[in-house]
Design a protein around this motif. Structure first.
Motif, PDB file in Angstrom:
ATOM      1  N   GLN A   9       8.899  30.267  10.599  1.00  0.00           N
ATOM      2  CA  GLN A   9       8.706  30.598  12.001  1.00  0.00           C
ATOM      3  C   GLN A   9       8.125  31.999  12.070  1.00  0.00           C
ATOM      4  OE1 GLN A   9      12.313  29.744  14.335  1.00  0.00           O
ATOM      5  NE2 GLN A   9      13.119  28.813  12.474  1.00  0.00           N
ATOM      6  N   ILE A  10       7.004  32.135  12.674  1.00  0.00           N
ATOM      7  CA  ILE A  10       6.309  33.414  12.702  1.00  0.00           C
ATOM      8  C   ILE A  10       6.379  33.993  14.109  1.00  0.00           C
ATOM      9  CG2 ILE A  10       4.118  34.565  12.244  1.00  0.00           C
ATOM     10  CD1 ILE A  10       5.513  33.276   9.802  1.00  0.00           C
ATOM     11  N   ASP A  11       6.516  35.298  14.168  1.00  0.00           N
ATOM     12  CA  ASP A  11       6.641  35.926  15.482  1.00  0.00           C
ATOM     13  C   ASP A  11       5.327  35.809  16.241  1.00  0.00           C
ATOM     14  OD1 ASP A  11       4.920  37.826  14.540  1.00  0.00           O
ATOM     15  OD2 ASP A  11       6.348  39.486  14.560  1.00  0.00           O
ATOM     16  N   PRO A  12       5.349  35.971  17.567  1.00  0.00           N
ATOM     17  CA  PRO A  12       4.153  35.759  18.374  1.00  0.00           C
ATOM     18  C   PRO A  12       3.112  36.836  18.234  1.00  0.00           C
ATOM     19  CG  PRO A  12       5.968  36.512  19.744  1.00  0.00           C
ATOM     20  CD  PRO A  12       6.527  36.266  18.394  1.00  0.00           C
ATOM     21  N   ALA A  13       3.351  37.851  17.393  1.00  0.00           N
ATOM     22  CA  ALA A  13       2.386  38.937  17.270  1.00  0.00           C
ATOM     23  C   ALA A  13       1.165  38.536  16.461  1.00  0.00           C
ATOM     24  CB  ALA A  13       3.052  40.141  16.605  1.00  0.00           C
ATOM     25  N   GLY A  14       1.140  37.320  15.922  1.00  0.00           N
ATOM     26  CA  GLY A  14      -0.030  36.859  15.199  1.00  0.00           C
ATOM     27  C   GLY A  14       0.004  37.147  13.720  1.00  0.00           C
ATOM     28  N   ALA A  15       1.183  37.392  13.168  1.00  0.00           N
ATOM     29  CA  ALA A  15       1.286  37.656  11.745  1.00  0.00           C
ATOM     30  C   ALA A  15       0.959  36.400  10.944  1.00  0.00           C
ATOM     31  CB  ALA A  15       2.695  38.136  11.406  1.00  0.00           C
ATOM     32  N   ALA A  16       0.313  36.594   9.808  1.00  0.00           N
ATOM     33  CA  ALA A  16      -0.049  35.463   8.963  1.00  0.00           C
ATOM     34  C   ALA A  16       1.203  34.864   8.344  1.00  0.00           C
ATOM     35  CB  ALA A  16      -1.017  35.923   7.878  1.00  0.00           C
ATOM     36  N   PRO A  17       1.198  33.546   8.083  1.00  0.00           N
ATOM     37  CA  PRO A  17       2.398  32.896   7.534  1.00  0.00           C
ATOM     38  C   PRO A  17       2.678  33.315   6.100  1.00  0.00           C
ATOM     39  CG  PRO A  17       0.563  31.376   7.582  1.00  0.00           C
ATOM     40  CD  PRO A  17       0.101  32.589   8.313  1.00  0.00           C
ATOM     41  N   LEU A  73       5.693  35.462  -0.318  1.00  0.00           N
ATOM     42  CA  LEU A  73       4.457  36.230  -0.354  1.00  0.00           C
ATOM     43  C   LEU A  73       3.984  36.406   1.080  1.00  0.00           C
ATOM     44  CD1 LEU A  73       4.662  34.526  -3.129  1.00  0.00           C
ATOM     45  CD2 LEU A  73       2.306  35.284  -3.443  1.00  0.00           C
ATOM     46  N   LEU A  74       3.969  37.626   1.538  1.00  0.00           N
ATOM     47  CA  LEU A  74       3.710  37.944   2.937  1.00  0.00           C
ATOM     48  C   LEU A  74       2.433  38.754   3.064  1.00  0.00           C
ATOM     49  CD1 LEU A  74       7.332  39.092   3.173  1.00  0.00           C
ATOM     50  CD2 LEU A  74       6.518  37.305   4.708  1.00  0.00           C
ATOM     51  N   PRO A  75       1.400  38.199   3.671  1.00  0.00           N
ATOM     52  CA  PRO A  75       0.167  38.974   3.856  1.00  0.00           C
ATOM     53  C   PRO A  75       0.424  40.193   4.723  1.00  0.00           C
ATOM     54  CG  PRO A  75      -0.200  36.635   4.245  1.00  0.00           C
ATOM     55  CD  PRO A  75       1.280  36.832   4.178  1.00  0.00           C
ATOM     56  N   SER A  76      -0.146  41.303   4.302  1.00  0.00           N
ATOM     57  CA  SER A  76       0.024  42.549   5.049  1.00  0.00           C
ATOM     58  C   SER A  76      -1.056  42.652   6.102  1.00  0.00           C
ATOM     59  CB  SER A  76      -0.051  43.742   4.100  1.00  0.00           C
ATOM     60  OG  SER A  76      -0.009  44.950   4.804  1.00  0.00           O
ATOM     61  N   HIS A  77      -0.771  43.463   7.125  1.00  0.00           N
ATOM     62  CA  HIS A  77      -1.807  43.765   8.103  1.00  0.00           C
ATOM     63  C   HIS A  77      -2.886  44.604   7.444  1.00  0.00           C
ATOM     64  CE1 HIS A  77       0.508  42.019  11.266  1.00  0.00           C
ATOM     65  NE2 HIS A  77       1.479  42.902  11.161  1.00  0.00           N
ATOM     66  N   GLU A  78      -4.046  44.634   8.049  1.00  0.00           N
ATOM     67  CA  GLU A  78      -5.149  45.418   7.505  1.00  0.00           C
ATOM     68  C   GLU A  78      -4.798  46.886   7.571  1.00  0.00           C
ATOM     69  OE1 GLU A  78      -9.988  45.933   8.165  1.00  0.00           O
ATOM     70  OE2 GLU A  78      -8.862  44.342   9.144  1.00  0.00           O
ATOM     71  N   SER A  79      -5.074  47.603   6.503  1.00  0.00           N
ATOM     72  CA  SER A  79      -4.774  49.026   6.449  1.00  0.00           C
ATOM     73  C   SER A  79      -5.858  49.825   7.143  1.00  0.00           C
ATOM     74  CB  SER A  79      -4.658  49.480   4.998  1.00  0.00           C
ATOM     75  OG  SER A  79      -5.913  49.384   4.357  1.00  0.00           O
ATOM     76  N   ALA A  80      -5.581  51.108   7.374  1.00  0.00           N
ATOM     77  CA  ALA A  80      -6.534  51.972   8.063  1.00  0.00           C
ATOM     78  C   ALA A  80      -7.827  52.113   7.257  1.00  0.00           C
ATOM     79  CB  ALA A  80      -5.896  53.349   8.284  1.00  0.00           C
ATOM     80  N   SER A  81      -7.728  51.990   5.929  1.00  0.00           N
ATOM     81  CA  SER A  81      -8.915  52.118   5.087  1.00  0.00           C
ATOM     82  C   SER A  81      -9.698  50.820   4.974  1.00  0.00           C
ATOM     83  CB  SER A  81      -8.503  52.582   3.680  1.00  0.00           C
ATOM     84  OG  SER A  81      -7.642  51.623   3.094  1.00  0.00           O
ATOM     85  N   ARG A 127      12.090  35.045   9.124  1.00  0.00           N
ATOM     86  CA  ARG A 127      11.601  33.751   9.622  1.00  0.00           C
ATOM     87  C   ARG A 127      10.499  33.202   8.730  1.00  0.00           C
ATOM     88  NH1 ARG A 127      11.543  35.030  16.157  1.00  0.00           N
ATOM     89  NH2 ARG A 127      13.690  34.355  16.546  1.00  0.00           N
ATOM     90  N   GLY A 128       9.598  34.080   8.300  1.00  0.00           N
ATOM     91  CA  GLY A 128       8.531  33.634   7.416  1.00  0.00           C
ATOM     92  C   GLY A 128       9.044  33.135   6.082  1.00  0.00           C
ATOM     93  N   SER A 129      10.213  33.621   5.685  1.00  0.00           N
ATOM     94  CA  SER A 129      10.816  33.213   4.418  1.00  0.00           C
ATOM     95  C   SER A 129      11.771  32.041   4.583  1.00  0.00           C
ATOM     96  CB  SER A 129      11.582  34.397   3.803  1.00  0.00           C
ATOM     97  OG  SER A 129      10.742  35.520   3.661  1.00  0.00           O
ATOM     98  N   GLY A 130      11.913  31.535   5.816  1.00  0.00           N
ATOM     99  CA  GLY A 130      12.827  30.430   6.064  1.00  0.00           C
ATOM    100  C   GLY A 130      14.281  30.842   6.028  1.00  0.00           C
ATOM    101  N   LEU A 131      14.589  32.094   6.380  1.00  0.00           N
ATOM    102  CA  LEU A 131      15.947  32.623   6.307  1.00  0.00           C
ATOM    103  C   LEU A 131      16.475  33.000   7.682  1.00  0.00           C
ATOM    104  CD1 LEU A 131      15.425  35.022   3.260  1.00  0.00           C
ATOM    105  CD2 LEU A 131      16.433  32.727   3.213  1.00  0.00           C
ATOM    106  N   ARG A 132      17.814  33.012   7.777  1.00  0.00           N
ATOM    107  CA  ARG A 132      18.464  33.484   8.993  1.00  0.00           C
ATOM    108  C   ARG A 132      19.044  34.887   8.829  1.00  0.00           C
ATOM    109  NH1 ARG A 132      20.030  27.892   9.475  1.00  0.00           N
ATOM    110  NH2 ARG A 132      19.143  27.003  11.376  1.00  0.00           N
TER     111      ARG A 132
END
Length: 401
Positions: A9-17, A73-81, A127-132
């Protein structure tokens, strides 16, 4: 084989699964990326953050019918660089979506192995890891994900981690201790000289292959647990298996290992140190190493030689030999044992707590904890406190299953 059974379950902020796998399913490229993060970020330098430790825990538990260690394995947001990267979250899954670090209480430092650009919050990671929930007991500095969105447990308070700074070598360490007003090392040197007088030859072995020495370490440790009333972690067969696997861990290709050492990137390995006096092992210590960082893990000594302080003599020799082998820092875990104050040069906070996803199950569990804490803290709550003290050893044993 992917895990868990229910979809992330991914939050509504648009994070990659996230992708959740067994450690053995990680590709060579993914392991290399994990190792790069481990080497490049000082706050992740502990051997517990190396992928080999997670793999060894998974193998030891799977060998005893406990196939429950996973890596998200959780994709990170794009960095400033403009760069992106993957974060690695190793965990050991329990019932009803609850998780702990791999190996539970045996994993001193834990959290997310992530690039600096990683900004996903604790709820999203769970949530992305299937954990509570994710319970941690020694969360070190730099673990923003769980440090910022957690509930500190009512039965635990923030602790302090201790470290031995070996930058500049062993003599520099002694000067740091003297600057802090400690002369304990002089007392230890006196014990060393006394041991030589009374037991003749005294020898230190950095990594001892003697199986009898190993069995003595385990026997002394179990006797120590029995004498102090602490939970005997070695009673769980998978724990002894894990210790042996860590002791024997070596880079597969020694030529590659040599090149890694030359660039300061030596991989995960176990170090089984022993101290002999008069030909007999009087102290032993299993430590974990990754590059320039060493973690003191399982020490024990011969109770019959207590008057010679063999544990302290071994620790001082361990630090001397570690500095000669390029180790620049030795972690001693939490400052919960008096002897650690005799060696520590640096202190840092360690958090203990629980990260949880919102929901009805979480609310019910939180309510039950509030009632428990209220009963234990009430002036008339002596029976509840006594019951909690009685249940605690059972709870600790169950946590090692």
């Amino acid at each position: 084989m992917p895990f868990p059974s229910r979809p992330p379950q991914i939050d509504p902020a648009g994070a990659a699964p996230a992708r959740v796998v067994r450690p053995s399913a990680l590709s060579d490229e993914e392991i290399a990326a994990w190792e790069t993060l481990h080497r490049s970020r000082p706050e992740l330098a502990s051997p517990y953050f190396h992928p080999t430790f997670t793999r060894l825990v998974a193998e030891a538990r799977a060998a005893h019918a406990r196939d429950d260690v996973r890596v998200a394995l959780l994709p990170s947001h794009e960095s400033a660089s403009g760069g992106t990267g993957t974060a690695f979250f190793p965990f050991q899954r329990g019932r009803w979506g609850r998780a702990t670090p791999p190996g539970g209480r045996l994993c001193d430092f834990h959290g997310v192995v992530a690039p600096d650009s990683f900004r996903r919050n604790a709820i999203d990671v769970l949530r992305g890891s299937g954990l509570r929930s994710y319970a941690f007991h020694m969360l070190p500095p730099g673990q923003r994900t769980f440090a910022q969105a957690t509930r500190t447990r009512g039965d635990a308070s923030p602790g302090t981690g201790v470290r031995v700074n070996l930058e500049g070598g062993f003599d520099a360490f002694l000067r740091r201790r003297e600057a802090l007003g400690s002369k304990r090392h002089k007392k230890v040197f006196q014990f060393h000289r006394r041991m030589r007088r009374e037991r003749s030859e005294v020898t230190f072995t950095w990594h001892d292959p003697d199986p009898q020495a190993w069995e003595r370490l385990l026997a002394w440790k179990r006797a120590q647990y029995a004498a102090t009333g602490f939970c005997d972690v070695l009673a769980a067969p998978w724990v002894s298996d894990l210790l042996a696997r860590c002791r024997d861990a070596r880079p597969a290709d020694e030529s590659t290992a040599k090149k890694s050492r030359e660039r300061g990137a030596e991989g995960f390995r176990g170090v089984f140190c022993t101290l002999r006096a008069g030909g007999e092992v009087v102290a032993a210590h299993l430590a974990l190493r990754s590059g320039p960082r060493l973690h003191a893990w399982f020490p024990a000594y011969d109770p019959s030689a207590r008057s010679l302080s063999p544990g302290n003599v071994l620790m001082m020799e361990l630090l001397r030999h570690a500095a000669d082998r390029g180790v620049t820092a030795v972690d001693l875990g939490r400052d919960d044992e008096a002897y650690k104050a005799d060696y520590a040069t640096d202190h840092f906070p360690l958090l203990s707590g629980l990260a949880e996803t919102p929901g009805r199950a979480t609310q019910v569990a939180a309510a039950a904890r509030r009632v428990r804490d209220l009963l234990k803290s009430h002036p008339a709550g002596a029976p509840a406190r006594a019951a909690a003290a009685w249940v605690r050893p059972l709870r600790e044993r169950l946590s090692l299953r």
